[in-house]
Design a protein around this motif. Structure first.
Motif, mmCIF file in Angstrom:
data_model
loop_
_atom_site.group_PDB
_atom_site.id
_atom_site.type_symbol
_atom_site.label_atom_id
_atom_site.label_comp_id
_atom_site.label_asym_id
_atom_site.label_seq_id
_atom_site.Cartn_x
_atom_site.Cartn_y
_atom_site.Cartn_z
ATOM 1 N N GLN A 249 0.838 -1.206 0.000
ATOM 2 C CA GLN A 249 0.000 0.000 0.000
ATOM 3 C C GLN A 249 0.873 1.255 0.000
ATOM 4 O OE1 GLN A 249 -2.743 0.168 3.239
ATOM 5 N NE2 GLN A 249 -3.714 2.077 2.526
ATOM 6 N N SER A 250 1.967 1.219 0.779
ATOM 7 C CA SER A 250 2.871 2.372 0.806
ATOM 8 C C SER A 250 3.505 2.613 -0.565
ATOM 9 C CB SER A 250 3.952 2.140 1.862
ATOM 10 O OG SER A 250 3.377 2.012 3.138
ATOM 11 N N THR A 251 3.844 1.518 -1.240
ATOM 12 C CA THR A 251 4.429 1.648 -2.578
ATOM 13 C C THR A 251 3.448 2.280 -3.544
ATOM 14 O OG1 THR A 251 5.788 -0.313 -2.157
ATOM 15 C CG2 THR A 251 5.512 0.361 -4.455
ATOM 16 N N LEU A 252 2.205 1.874 -3.499
ATOM 17 C CA LEU A 252 1.183 2.455 -4.383
ATOM 18 C C LEU A 252 0.968 3.939 -4.096
ATOM 19 C CD1 LEU A 252 -1.454 -0.430 -4.400
ATOM 20 C CD2 LEU A 252 0.138 0.172 -6.213
ATOM 21 N N GLU A 253 0.956 4.290 -2.830
ATOM 22 C CA GLU A 253 0.787 5.713 -2.484
ATOM 23 C C GLU A 253 1.952 6.547 -3.002
ATOM 24 O OE1 GLU A 253 0.282 5.782 1.691
ATOM 25 O OE2 GLU A 253 -1.816 5.084 1.640
ATOM 26 N N THR A 254 3.185 5.988 -2.952
ATOM 27 C CA THR A 254 4.353 6.712 -3.461
ATOM 28 C C THR A 254 4.239 6.938 -4.961
ATOM 29 O OG1 THR A 254 5.725 5.728 -1.740
ATOM 30 C CG2 THR A 254 6.870 6.639 -3.649
ATOM 31 N N LEU A 255 3.794 5.907 -5.697
ATOM 32 C CA LEU A 255 3.607 6.061 -7.131
ATOM 33 C C LEU A 255 2.533 7.088 -7.465
ATOM 34 C CD1 LEU A 255 3.770 2.310 -8.248
ATOM 35 C CD2 LEU A 255 5.527 4.065 -8.568
ATOM 36 N N ALA A 256 1.494 7.146 -6.623
ATOM 37 C CA ALA A 256 0.396 8.086 -6.888
ATOM 38 C C ALA A 256 0.800 9.527 -6.627
ATOM 39 C CB ALA A 256 -0.816 7.722 -6.043
ATOM 40 N N ASP A 257 1.789 9.748 -5.761
ATOM 41 C CA ASP A 257 2.194 11.115 -5.394
ATOM 42 C C ASP A 257 3.367 11.639 -6.213
ATOM 43 O OD1 ASP A 257 0.240 11.103 -3.522
ATOM 44 O OD2 ASP A 257 1.568 10.487 -1.843
ATOM 45 N N ARG A 258 3.811 10.946 -7.268
ATOM 46 C CA ARG A 258 4.953 11.418 -8.059
ATOM 47 C C ARG A 258 4.685 12.760 -8.725
ATOM 48 N NH1 ARG A 258 7.281 6.032 -11.213
ATOM 49 N NH2 ARG A 258 8.198 5.036 -9.345
ATOM 50 N N ASN A 259 3.497 12.994 -9.184
ATOM 51 C CA ASN A 259 3.173 14.237 -9.900
ATOM 52 C C ASN A 259 1.984 14.895 -9.226
ATOM 53 O OD1 ASN A 259 2.771 16.312 -11.675
ATOM 54 N ND2 ASN A 259 2.948 15.044 -13.515
ATOM 55 N N SER A 291 1.394 -0.704 -15.844
ATOM 56 C CA SER A 291 2.449 -1.726 -15.763
ATOM 57 C C SER A 291 3.061 -1.768 -14.377
ATOM 58 C CB SER A 291 3.518 -1.433 -16.806
ATOM 59 O OG SER A 291 4.572 -2.356 -16.702
ATOM 60 N N ASP A 292 3.285 -0.561 -13.785
ATOM 61 C CA ASP A 292 3.852 -0.519 -12.420
ATOM 62 C C ASP A 292 2.889 -1.143 -11.423
ATOM 63 O OD1 ASP A 292 5.395 2.755 -12.909
ATOM 64 O OD2 ASP A 292 6.094 0.720 -13.385
ATOM 65 N N ASP A 293 1.572 -0.797 -11.580
ATOM 66 C CA ASP A 293 0.570 -1.361 -10.662
ATOM 67 C C ASP A 293 0.526 -2.878 -10.796
ATOM 68 O OD1 ASP A 293 -1.806 1.393 -11.061
ATOM 69 O OD2 ASP A 293 0.043 1.200 -9.885
ATOM 70 N N GLN A 294 0.597 -3.358 -12.059
ATOM 71 C CA GLN A 294 0.542 -4.800 -12.272
ATOM 72 C C GLN A 294 1.746 -5.482 -11.629
ATOM 73 O OE1 GLN A 294 -1.946 -6.403 -13.615
ATOM 74 N NE2 GLN A 294 -0.960 -8.387 -13.225
ATOM 75 N N THR A 295 2.907 -4.839 -11.729
ATOM 76 C CA THR A 295 4.130 -5.407 -11.115
ATOM 77 C C THR A 295 3.985 -5.477 -9.609
ATOM 78 O OG1 THR A 295 5.474 -4.500 -12.905
ATOM 79 C CG2 THR A 295 6.626 -5.131 -10.868
ATOM 80 N N ALA A 296 3.434 -4.414 -9.011
ATOM 81 C CA ALA A 296 3.238 -4.415 -7.552
ATOM 82 C C ALA A 296 2.243 -5.476 -7.126
ATOM 83 C CB ALA A 296 2.777 -3.018 -7.089
ATOM 84 N N ASP A 297 1.166 -5.593 -7.910
ATOM 85 C CA ASP A 297 0.155 -6.614 -7.582
ATOM 86 C C ASP A 297 0.753 -8.003 -7.684
ATOM 87 O OD1 ASP A 297 -2.625 -4.815 -9.122
ATOM 88 O OD2 ASP A 297 -1.714 -4.673 -7.124
ATOM 89 N N ASP A 298 1.565 -8.241 -8.729
ATOM 90 C CA ASP A 298 2.177 -9.567 -8.870
ATOM 91 C C ASP A 298 3.107 -9.862 -7.708
ATOM 92 O OD1 ASP A 298 2.536 -9.320 -12.510
ATOM 93 O OD2 ASP A 298 0.831 -9.904 -11.213
ATOM 94 N N ALA A 299 3.841 -8.817 -7.274
ATOM 95 C CA ALA A 299 4.750 -9.040 -6.127
ATOM 96 C C ALA A 299 3.954 -9.367 -4.874
ATOM 97 C CB ALA A 299 5.619 -7.804 -5.892
ATOM 98 N N ALA A 300 2.835 -8.658 -4.678
ATOM 99 C CA ALA A 300 2.015 -8.917 -3.492
ATOM 100 C C ALA A 300 1.420 -10.312 -3.527
ATOM 101 C CB ALA A 300 0.899 -7.869 -3.400
ATOM 102 N N GLN A 301 0.937 -10.733 -4.716
ATOM 103 C CA GLN A 301 0.366 -12.066 -4.821
ATOM 104 C C GLN A 301 1.425 -13.140 -4.561
ATOM 105 O OE1 GLN A 301 -1.483 -12.395 -8.640
ATOM 106 N NE2 GLN A 301 -3.147 -10.931 -8.181
#
Length: 403
Positions: A249-259, A291-301
């Motif tokens: 979740q922290s990783t996703l929030e970091t990606l969302a706050d880039r811009n 693609s980044d979200d998919q990579t994070a989801d795959d890592a979590a799974q």
């Protein structure tokens, strides 16, 4: 030869007196048979010579009686017992044949209706026949089954409050009883009450129940310990999974706050980024973010799958530990109660071939009678021969004389 004090014993009466008297179980059974014969014959007495040895040690003086030889004839002269030369001769011959190293150190009398207190003439006869210190005189009422032990000390016959009955291999007395059983007889129409033997068997039963309860309690304890271990492992796995989910979740929030200028809009569970300045590059940015979200989801799974596999392996390990604990508990729960009784073995190669049958697992008196004689008509005779009052109270390893 110095003898070790027997360990497999049962106490009869108060044994605080000196010397300590130990009577082997075969001898005690032989006394019972003589009482039966005396009661069947009438009012006349039946006697026997006691065979054994007397020893002294640091713990006191001990008398071991491991043999008994029936008197050829115990006569009466008024109220006095008379042991003639012929009776002594037969006794010495039997002692030499069956008890080569034994010493005649006393005598036994079964006499119905006679007080269990020796007369002065009886004391005089004992002192003359057995002048050695600590020789033994036993009186028993064959009807009432009462008995009294006396010891020659302080120039008199002194009453002893109790004695021990011990169990060990005794081929000498066993062979003598087999050779003389036809002469002594075994009456199948009557039974002999032996309360001490009954109490001993009840004690063995109680110990067996206690061991079973202790074994069950050990199994319950092991199962409870395994259950607690499994719960702890599951709890640790859940905490680790929660930490992994929080990290994603922290990783996703970091990606969302880039811009800061990116406007996010949630559509059907997916996140799409739209900018105001670069409309033409929106497709490319959206593809990269997806693609980044998919990579994070795959890592979590992958991490969740690894955690589930660890939980399953831990549960299997707990179950195997439970099985091992149960097996160990079963191994340790097996008792030594009946060890003293397994020390006895037969003198022959085939069970019952020499006149003595060793009780096997699953045996009843009816089964033993059918094995030895081909029918169940000898059950009462076996009971009478061995002083058994209840045919259901035989135990594995017990030696039974066959009539």
């Amino acid at each position: 030869m110095e003898r070790q004090i027997p360990k497999n014993v049962r106490q009869i009466g108060n044994v605080s007196d000196s010397p300590k008297i130990y009577v082997e179980d075969y001898v005690d059974t032989f006394f019972t048979q003589l009482c039966e014969k005396c009661e069947k014959a009438g009012n006349g007495p039946v006697g026997a010579f006691l065979v054994g040895d007397i020893q002294s040690g640091d713990d006191g003086e001990f008398v071991y009686i491991y043999g008994a030889i029936q008197m050829h004839e115990l006569k009466m002269n008024g109220n006095e017992y008379v042991i003639d030369e012929s009776t002594w001769k037969h006794a010495y011959e039997d002692c030499k044949q069956f008890f080569e190293d034994g010493e005649m150190l006393g005598w036994f009398v079964a006499h119905p209706g006679v007080p269990l207190t020796p007369e002065s003439s009886t004391v005089k006869l004992h002192k003359k026949s057995f002048p050695k210190k600590n020789t033994v005189f036993i009186m028993k009422d064959p009807v009432e089954k009462d008995e009294t032990y006396y010891v020659h000390k302080m120039n008199d016959l002194m009453e002893i409050g109790g004695h021990y009955t011990y169990y060990e291999k005794n081929p000498c007395m066993q062979n003598y009883m087999i050779s003389s059983r036809k002469k002594n007889g075994a009456f199948s129409t009557e039974t002999v009450e032996d309360r001490a033997a009954q109490d001993f068997r009840n004690l063995v039963r109680k110990r067996g129940k206690y061991r079973k309860q202790k074994r069950a309690g050990g199994l319950m304890y092991a199962a409870s310990a395994c259950l607690v271990l499994i719960i702890i492992i599951m709890g640790v796995s859940m905490v680790n999974s929660f930490d992994r989910m929080k990290s994603v979740q922290s990783t996703l929030e970091t990606l969302a706050d880039r811009n800061d200028t990116v406007e996010t809009r949630e559509v059907s569970g997916s996140v799409t980024a739209v900018t105001a300045e670069e409309q033409t590059d929106s497709g490319q940015d959206t593809e990269e973010q997806s693609s980044d979200d998919q990579t994070a989801d795959d890592a979590a799974q992958a991490e969740n799958a690894q955690a589930a596999q660890e939980e399953e392996n831990s549960a299997d390990t707990g179950q195997e530990a439970g099985v091992e604990t149960e097996t160990t508990t079963d191994s340790n729960g097996t008792g030594s109660a009946d060890e003293a009784l397994d020390q006895q073995d037969t003198a022959g190669d085939t069970n019952g071939s020499n006149g003595v049958y060793i009780v096997e697992e699953g045996d009843t008196l009816a089964i033993i009678s059918r094995k030895m004689y081909g029918d169940v008509a000898h059950v009462d005779a076996i009971c009478r021969m061995n002083g058994i009052t209840d045919g259901n109270l035989i135990y594995v390893g017990q030696k039974l004389l066959l009539p």
